[in-house]
Structure formats: structure tokens, C-alpha cells
Design a protein around this motif. Structure first.
Motif, short mmCIF file in Angstrom:
data_model
loop_
_atom_site.label_atom_id
_atom_site.label_comp_id
_atom_site.label_asym_id
_atom_site.label_seq_id
_atom_site.Cartn_x
_atom_site.Cartn_y
_atom_site.Cartn_z
N ILE A 778 0.85 -1.19 0.00
CA ILE A 778 0.00 0.00 0.00
C ILE A 778 0.89 1.23 0.00
N THR A 779 0.67 2.11 -0.96
CA THR A 779 1.37 3.39 -1.01
C THR A 779 0.32 4.50 -1.11
N SER A 780 0.56 5.58 -0.35
CA SER A 780 -0.39 6.69 -0.34
C SER A 780 0.34 7.97 0.00
N THR A 781 -0.04 9.04 -0.69
CA THR A 781 0.54 10.36 -0.43
C THR A 781 -0.59 11.36 -0.29
N ALA A 782 -0.48 12.21 0.71
CA ALA A 782 -1.55 13.20 0.96
C ALA A 782 -1.80 14.05 -0.29
N GLY A 783 -3.07 14.08 -0.72
CA GLY A 783 -3.46 14.87 -1.87
C GLY A 783 -3.18 14.22 -3.21
N GLN A 784 -2.55 13.03 -3.24
CA GLN A 784 -2.20 12.39 -4.50
C GLN A 784 -2.78 10.99 -4.63
N GLY A 785 -3.68 10.61 -3.77
CA GLY A 785 -4.36 9.35 -3.92
C GLY A 785 -3.64 8.18 -3.26
N THR A 786 -4.21 6.99 -3.49
CA THR A 786 -3.73 5.76 -2.85
C THR A 786 -3.65 4.65 -3.88
N GLU A 787 -2.66 3.75 -3.67
CA GLU A 787 -2.55 2.57 -4.54
C GLU A 787 -2.45 1.33 -3.65
N VAL A 788 -3.32 0.35 -3.91
CA VAL A 788 -3.28 -0.95 -3.23
C VAL A 788 -2.87 -1.98 -4.28
N ARG A 789 -1.72 -2.61 -4.06
CA ARG A 789 -1.18 -3.56 -5.04
C ARG A 789 -1.14 -4.96 -4.41
N LEU A 790 -1.81 -5.91 -5.06
CA LEU A 790 -1.81 -7.32 -4.62
C LEU A 790 -0.95 -8.13 -5.57
N ILE A 791 -0.02 -8.91 -5.00
CA ILE A 791 0.86 -9.79 -5.80
C ILE A 791 0.67 -11.21 -5.27
N LEU A 792 0.20 -12.11 -6.16
CA LEU A 792 -0.09 -13.49 -5.78
C LEU A 792 0.65 -14.46 -6.70
N PRO A 793 1.29 -15.50 -6.12
CA PRO A 793 1.83 -16.56 -6.97
C PRO A 793 0.69 -17.45 -7.46
N LEU A 794 0.68 -17.78 -8.72
CA LEU A 794 -0.36 -18.66 -9.25
C LEU A 794 0.00 -20.10 -8.96
N GLY A 795 -0.96 -20.90 -8.66
CA GLY A 795 -0.69 -22.30 -8.30
C GLY A 795 -0.12 -22.42 -6.91
N ALA A 796 -0.44 -21.50 -6.00
CA ALA A 796 0.07 -21.54 -4.64
C ALA A 796 -0.38 -22.81 -3.94
N PRO A 797 0.52 -23.39 -3.08
CA PRO A 797 0.17 -24.65 -2.42
C PRO A 797 -1.03 -24.56 -1.51
N ASN A 798 -1.34 -23.33 -0.99
CA ASN A 798 -2.48 -23.19 -0.09
C ASN A 798 -3.81 -23.04 -0.82
N ALA A 799 -3.70 -22.86 -2.16
CA ALA A 799 -4.94 -22.64 -2.92
C ALA A 799 -5.81 -23.88 -2.91
N SER A 800 -7.10 -23.69 -2.80
CA SER A 800 -8.05 -24.80 -2.75
C SER A 800 -8.95 -24.74 -3.96
N PRO A 801 -9.32 -25.88 -4.58
CA PRO A 801 -10.19 -25.86 -5.74
C PRO A 801 -11.64 -25.55 -5.39
N THR A 802 -11.98 -25.54 -4.10
CA THR A 802 -13.38 -25.29 -3.72
C THR A 802 -13.69 -23.83 -3.80
N ARG A 803 -14.99 -23.52 -3.97
CA ARG A 803 -15.41 -22.13 -4.01
C ARG A 803 -16.05 -21.76 -2.70
#
Length: 803
Positions: A778-803
Motif C-alpha cells: 500500500i502506497t499513499s501520499t496526501a493529496g495524490q491518492g492511494t494505490e493498493v497492489r496485490l501480488i499473488l503466486p499462481l498455483g500456490a500450495p495453499n490454494a483450494s479448488p473449492t469455491r
């Protein structure tokens, strides 16, 4: 060139026996071997005289202690080495005390060749020492017997005495003279009394005529007063043998006018003893000069009287150099007073011999350890004459003992380190204890332990022990700390040994600081856990030279244990933090559940409940009203039902949009972006580059909830006009960015609130990312907005096929 070796192997695994033989061959031996498993076979092969026994500690029906007991019971001096994968420190020490020469772990058989060669060399030195001692005892005993025989001959020697008048006529003889004459059938009347001895000597012919003439001349010189004494040794052929006599002629009185005394002393036994002594001395000289151990005859004041070649080899001095000096001059100063004290006590008669270990200073300056055996020799009057010294070079044995002592110390300290690791679950405390033990094992000026984060290529000091003031006040670059080449070597699992820091090329700021502190050499030892470099030990010295191979081996063993201990402590702390986080998550889950329940209760009561109440009232009015009123009430009820359907639909979509399950993440996010824009007047732009393949259900759900939370925060707090949502895939990594042009906020302050449990939205996003092996930035500067960046590895071992 290989060395033949008869080896008896007590081992029930043929493969292990082959490994032992391979190590012996690699060490230069050519083994002729037999492998046994049973006691009877072992005893039978002992009779064939093996040169070396290698035994596994434990066999199904046999063990190394029993094998060692059988060997010693037969009085066999055969080197015995124990090899085992399970033997502990206590059993190993018991084995050494029981007579084993060494013990090795099966996973460290690389020392087997060195251990075998050392044990064989010690056996050879013992045999050499035993032979030299036997030779010395035999020589001393021969001298003693010869001296005793000579003394007996002198004490028991009978003398044949005759008195001569001034003209040389025999006037009297003693009984010994008579017995000799009678025993040899001399024809002279009264055994020669009245016979002129000079004339008798002059008329002798044949054998003995020359000696008789010499005797006559000698008697005349004494009778004439020209010689004070005449002595002649001569052989005398008696019936059946040849005897030796000594003629001693002295004046009968001081005025030399009364004649002379002629005394014939039978010296046959003395002459035989002298011949034997001569041969004995020749034998002693041969044993002395050719002895494999050093031999010396030493005066009572310490001067060397005689030395052999072996002593010259031990000390490095030539024979003439030793004969020109004293034993005090080449004795180590720390051992001299003890040696002199024992010599003084021997000279005082307290004992006749002594043994001691001491050190010589070799001619080239190095120290030589010896076993000194000293015997005091007395002269005929019983006064101390000289010392006989036997000197055995035991330098190799002392080195082996010192190596064994260092090994026991190393095992003890490693055991203490094991106990520390078992009792401590904190990396810093483990490091503090271990570094203190390491300095006791490997003398060094300073030792430090660093932890590495190779992903960020950063290193930080965990603990240090010693004299240096560490220059690492915080995390620094790993390359800056150790150099790129050294870091590559450490990552390969190999140590770095720098013998001279000043001579290195391309100094870093760290090495320059080390030089300023006084470090002249250092070694880096990798700490590897689970196949990954997690840190390093640095051992500094204030002198050039670096670590020796044995010291490096010890440091690596400590590093291996430290790596395991620190990794376990880190995992323990991670588990403890995980438990705390799980408790926090459980608390937040209950809080969130209650909040959702309150929200649902309000929606059901305030909106749907009121609408149903209005619908009920309309239905009651329809029952009693006229047709015109009923038509209006039906129309109003229909509108109320439509509102209820829309409210229920919106409520279910807020809980979980069915579009996410039916059409996937992209469609669900497009719908949600449009829905947010419609509700809040926020201009939301959506971009994606994911391709046609759907993502795993757990990843789709996490991404939707994070975007949902982020855009909800934008609409509530950002006062933004525009927002952007972007999804992209690169290789095996998914990146999702939510950005706005709002007022921004203080990220550190929000993180502190989240840590106290008041910022549940941020914590929820972070936890969702962490469960899938990803991270939120998360990066944010007063008066210049905010950015939320998510980075995920695909095929992570904790991932579950269930919904």
C-alpha cells in the motif's frame, strides 16, 4: 606406493565393510582382509595375526567391547578401531579407556585412513621401544655379570710367591707355589728352593723361552736397583691347559740389598673375563650405535660422553656437536628443573633409575617430545660414575594425545551446544551460547554470527563474542558485507578462508573497517538449513594465517548445529506468531460475523420488515374496500413486492455475487465496478490482461473481496472522483492494482491501528493475501491518492479448488 595391511573387519553389513576398505585404499594401504560377524570366527582369525582390527560397535550377537576384551585377553597388541553410526560420547570415552585406539562415525569415514596409519605408527613405536629396552637391559646385565666376575677373580686370586736373595737364588716359597709345583709335577728339590732363578730362566728352551728371558732381565733390574718394580704377564703351558700368570717383582726391602720378592698371580680367569668383557663391550657398542632409539652416556655434570646416531636424528645435532655440550643446553626450560631434580635424587642414592617425559629444543628451533629413561652407573668403589640414557621420540604420540584431547573437548562443547539448542527457542540466545563455546574450540580474536535474507540480499548481525567493536549497526547489503565472490562461495555451501585481509583486492567498506579494528585474517563459514543459506559465522584473528583445516572442520560442525538450532528457533517463533495471529483472526472473524449479522438484521427489520408490514396492511384493506380502492391497493402491493425482490437481490449480491461463481473474476469485477460507479457517482475504470483461462476459485474469491474492500474504502474515505482497477498476469504471478485520485492517508498510522485490531479492513486484505502466499503493498501520499497492489503466486500450495 601402497602399504600391505592384514585387516580383520568385525561387521555384519558387507556394504559398510567395502566402504572401510575403500577408505584404507584411498589412504595408501593395500588391505588383505577378512570380515567376520560371530565371536567364534573372530577368535579363529585372531590366531592368524591381523595387523589391524576394525569393529562395528554393535552386531546382532556380538559387540566391539567383547571383541576388544577377547583381543586383550590373548595379550595381543593389535590396533583396534571402532566404527559406528550410533555410538555416543560416553561410550566412545569408555572404548578409549578399554584400549581402543580410535573411534569413528560411519558418516565420517574419511578419517579412517589417518586413524589406521596413526594406530599402526604407535604400534611400531611401542615395538621399537620394547626392543630397545630389552637390548639395554641385556647390555647392562652383561656388564654387571662381567664386573662381578672380574671382582670375584681379583678377590679369590691365589699368588705363587718366592723370595730371592741378591744373587737371584730362591730362598723361600709359599704354599700356593708348592701346590702349583706339586700339581704340575715339577722335579726341582723342595719346589725349587736353592735354585738360582736367574739361571733357571736363562736355561729355558722351547715354548716360554722368550718370556723367561724377559723375566730374568726384569729380576736383574730390580735386584740391581735400576727398576723399582717389574711386571710381566705370560702364558704357562700346564698339563691339560694353558694358564696365564702375572709376575710381579719388587725389592724385598727398601734398601734393595736383601733380594727381591717374585709373585706369580694366576690371572687366567681375569684374562678370560677381559676377553669376554671385550666381546661384551663390542656387542654393547653395536646395540648402542645401531639402536632405533636415542642412546647416550652422560657425565654426572650433564656432559655427553657418548651418543648414538638415533639421538643425533632426534635432536638435529651432529655427534661432535652433542659431545661438546650438555643435556641441560638442549632441554626445554620448562622441563629442565624437573630433570635436574630427579638426577640429583639419583646421585643422592634415593633410586637408581627414573623415567620422565620432557621436551628437547631441536637444532632448528622446534620442540621434540621424548620419553627419557635414565640409569645411574657406579664405579668399582661404588661412587656414581655416569648416566646411561635412553631417549625415545614420542612427538607423534604427544600430537595424537593432544589431537584426542582437542577432539574430546570439541565433542564436549558440541554436546553442550546441543543441550543449549534443545533448551532455547530464541535465535539470539542460541547464538550467544554457541559463540562462547566456539571460541573455546577455535581460538580467535572475535567471532560473529550474521543472518542473511537472500531474497532482499541483506545481512544483519545477530550476535558477536570477542574483542572487536562490530561495524554492523544495522542491516547492510550482503555483497557489501562479504563481497560478491565470497557470497557466491557461501551459497554453494563452501567456507571462505582469508589468510591476509591486507593483501585482498577490492576492499569493501566492511573489510576496510575490519582492517582498522585490527583484523588481519578471517574465515566465513556458511549456515545452511533446508538446503538454503540462512547466515554465516565470521571468525576474526589479529594475525595473518587464517584457520587450519582442523579448526575449519570444527567451525563447520558448530555452524551446522547452529543452522539447525536457529532454523528451529525461527520456526518455533513463526508457529508462536502464527498461533497469536490465528487467535487474532478468530477474534476478528467473530467480530466480522457479528457485524454482518447486525447488518442483515437491520436490513431485514428496517427495509424488508417494514415493506412486508405495509404489504400486510394493504392486503387487509383490500378485503373490506370497494373495487376502486382494491385496484389502487393491488397496484401499491405489487410495487412493494418489486422493492422487496430488489432488496433481497441486492442483499444476496453483497453477501456473494453469483456472477463470481458462474462467469469468473473478470465478469464479477466489471459488474462490481459498474455497481460502485452507479451507487457513488465514482468514475471506475477496469482493465484486465488475464487471458481466457480462469483462475483457481480461492484466488478469484480473494481478489474480488480485496477489490470490494478497497473500492468500499475509496467511496467512504477518499473523496475521489476517479478509481482504476487493473488485473495482469506475468508468467506464474498475478498482479492486481486498485488506485484512486483521492485525499490519501498516512500508511504508517493505519498500520499501527491495524496492529491494535482497529483496522479490520486492512488486516483482512493482508490475511487473505498471506493465506495464498502473496502480499499486499500500500502506497499513499496526501493529496495524490492511494494505490493498493496485490501480488499473488499462481498455483500456490495453499490454494483450494473449492469455491
Amino acid at each position: 606406493m601402497t602399504t600391505p595391511l592384514e585387516v580383520l573387519i568385525v561387521e555384519d553389513h558387507p556394504a559398510d565393510a567395502k566402504l572401510m576398505l575403500a577408505e584404507l585404499r584411498a589412504a595408501g594401504f593395500e588391505p588383505r582382509w577378512q570380515r567376520v560377524e560371530m565371536e567364534a570366527d573372530y577368535v579363529a582369525h585372531l590366531e592368524r595375526g591381523p595387523e589391524l582390527v576394525i569393529s562395528d560397535y554393535s552386531l546382532p550377537q556380538f559387540d566391539a567391547f567383547r571383541a576388544l576384551q577377547l583381543l586383550r585377553a590373548r595379550g595381543l597388541d593389535v590396533p583396534f578401531i571402532i566404527v559406528s553410526g550410533t555410538i555416543g560420547e560416553d561410550l566412545a570415552v569408555q572404548a578409549i579407556h578399554a584400549g581402543a585406539h580410535d573411534y569413528l562415525h560411519k558418516d565420517r569415514l574419511g578419517r579412517l585412513g589417518v586413524a589406521a596409519r596413526r594406530a599402526l605408527e604407535e604400534k611400531r613405536l611401542r615395538d621399537t621401544n620394547r626392543r630397545a629396552e630389552e637390548a639395554l637391559r641385556e647390555s647392562v646385565e652383561t656388564q654387571r655379570r662381567a664386573a662381578a666376575l672380574t671382582q670375584a677373580i681379583v678377590n679369590a686370586l691365589p699368588a705363587h710367591v718366592a723370595l730371592l736373595d741378591p744373587q737371584g737364588t730362591i730362598v723361600a716359597v709359599n704354599d700356593a707355589w708348592r701346590r702349583f709345583a706339586e700339581a704340575n709335577h715339577f722335579q726341582a728339590i723342595d719346589c725349587g728352593i736353592g735354585t738360582n732363578y736367574l739361571k733357571a730362566c736363562g736355561t729355558t728352551h722351547g715354548a716360554g723361552a722368550h718370556e723367561a728371558a724377559l723375566a730374568a732381565e726384569g729380576i736383574r733390574s730390580v735386584l740391581a736397583g735400576t727398576s723399582p718394580e717389574f711386571v710381566l704377564e705370560y702364558p704357562c703351558a700346564a698339563p691339560g691347559d694353558v694358564r696365564w700368570f702375572q709376575m710381579v717383582v719388587t725389592p724385598l726391602s727398601p734398601d734393595r740389598r736383601s733380594g727381591a720378592v717374585v709373585m706369580h698371580v694366576n690371572i687366567t680367569e681375569r684374562r678370560v673375563a677381559e676377553e669376554q668383557l671385550r666381546r661384551s663391550e663390542e656387542q654393547f657398542r653395536g646395540a648402542f650405535d645401531d639402536a632405533a632409539v636415542g642412546m647416550a652416556l652422560v657425565a654426572t655434570d650433564g656432559r655427553y660422553l657418548q651418543v648414538n646416531h638415533s639421538l643425533c636424528l632426534i635432536t638435529g645435532y651432529a655427534e661432535e656437536e652433542l659431545l661438546a655440550t650438555t643435556f641441560q643446553a638442549i632441554t626445554h626450560p620448562d622441563d629442565l628443573e624437573k630433570d635436574l631434580g630427579l638426577a640429583r635424587r639419583a646421585l643422592a642414592g634415593e633410586f637408581g633409575s627414573y623415567r620422565m617425559e620432557k621436551r628437547y629444543i631441536h637444532k632448528d628451533g622446534h620442540v621434540v617430545w621424548i620419553m627419557l629413561s635414565v640409569a645411574l652407573v657406579h664405579d668399582d668403589q661404588g661412587r656414581p660414575s655416569h648416566f646411561v640414557s635412553m631417549i625415545e621420540d614420542i612427538t607423534q604420540r604427544k600430537r595424537a594425545e593432544e589431537a584426542l584431547a582437542r577432539y574430546v573437548l570439541r565433542i564436549t562443547n558440541l554436546h553442550q551446544l546441543d543441550q543449549t539448542i534443545l533448551a532455547t527457542h530464541h535465535p539470539r540466545r542460541i547464538a550467544d551460547e554457541a559463540l562462547s563455546d566456539l571460541r573455546a574450540l577455535v581460538p580467535c580474536w572475535n567471532v560473529a554470527l550474521f543472518l542473511l535474507n537472500l531474497r532482499r540480499r541483506r545481512v544483519r548481525l545477530l550476535a558477536s563474542e570477542g574483542a572487536a567493536q562490530q561495524v554492523h549497526n544495522g542491516p547492510v547489503s550482503a555483497v557489501e558485507a562479504f563481497g560478491a565472490e565470497a557470497l557466491s562461495t557461501l551459497r554453494a555451501g563452501n567456507p571462505v578462508n582469508v589468510s591476509d585481509v591486507d593483501a585482498q583486492q577490492g576492499h569493501t567498506s566492511i573489510t576496510r573497517a575490519m582492517i582498522a579494528e585490527g583484523v588481519h585474517s578471517f574465515a566465513l563459514v556458511p549456515l545452511t538449513a533446508e538446503g538454503r543459506l540462512i547466515g554465516t559465522l565470521r571468525l576474526d584473528r589479529d594475525r595473518p594465517g587464517g584457520l587450519e583445516s582442523e579448526e575449519m572442520e570444527t567451525a563447520r560442525e558448530v555452524a551446522d548445529q547452529l543452522a539447525i538450532g536457529i532454523r528451529h528457533a525461527q520456526l518455533f517463533q513463526q508457529v508462536r506468531r502464527g498461533r497469536r495471529r490465528l487467535a487474532e483472526l478468530s477474534t476478528r472473524l467473530f467480530t466480522t460475523q457479528e457485524a454482518e449479522r447486525r447488518h442483515l438484521a437491520r436490513e431485514l427489520h428496517d427495509e424488508i420488515g417494514q415493506a412486508l408490514t405495509a404489504l400486510k396492511l394493504n392486503l387487509q384493506a383490500i378485503a373490506v374496500g370497494d373495487s376502486a380502492i382494491r385496484a389502487a391497493l393491488v397496484q401499491e402491493g405489487s410495487q412493494t413486492v418489486d422493492q422487496l425482490i430488489a432488496q433481497v437481490r441486492n442483499l444476496s449480491l453483497d453477501l456473494r455475487p453469483s456472477m463470481l461463481d458462474d462467469f469468473g473474476l473478470v465478469s464479477a469485477l466489471r459488474w462490481f465496478a459498474d455497481r460502485v460507479a452507479l451507487r457513488s457517482k465514482l468514475d471506475v475504470k477496469f482493465f484486465e490482461d488475464l487471458g481466457l483461462d480462469r483462475l483457481p476459485a480461492t484466488i478469484e474469491t480473494a481478489c474480488f473481496r480485496i477489490v470490494q474492500e478497497a473500492l468500499t474504502n475509496v467511496t467512504r474515505y477518499a473523496f475521489a472522483k476517479h478509481a482504476w482497477v487493473q488485473l495482469s498476469r506475468h508468467h506464474n504471478e498475478l498482479t492486481m492494482v486498485v488506485q484512486d485520485d483521492g485525499v490519501g492517508f498516512d500508511v504508517s498510522l493505519v498500520k499501527e491501528r491495524a496492529a491494535r485490531g482497529t483496522g479490520l479492513g486492512l488486516l483482512g486484505m493482508r490475511e487473505r493475501a498471506a493465506l495464498l502466499g502473496g502480499r499486499i503493498e500500500i502506497t499513499s501520499t496526501a493529496g495524490q491518492g492511494t494505490e493498493v497492489r496485490l501480488i499473488l503466486p499462481l498455483g500456490a500450495p495453499n490454494a483450494s479448488p473449492t469455491r
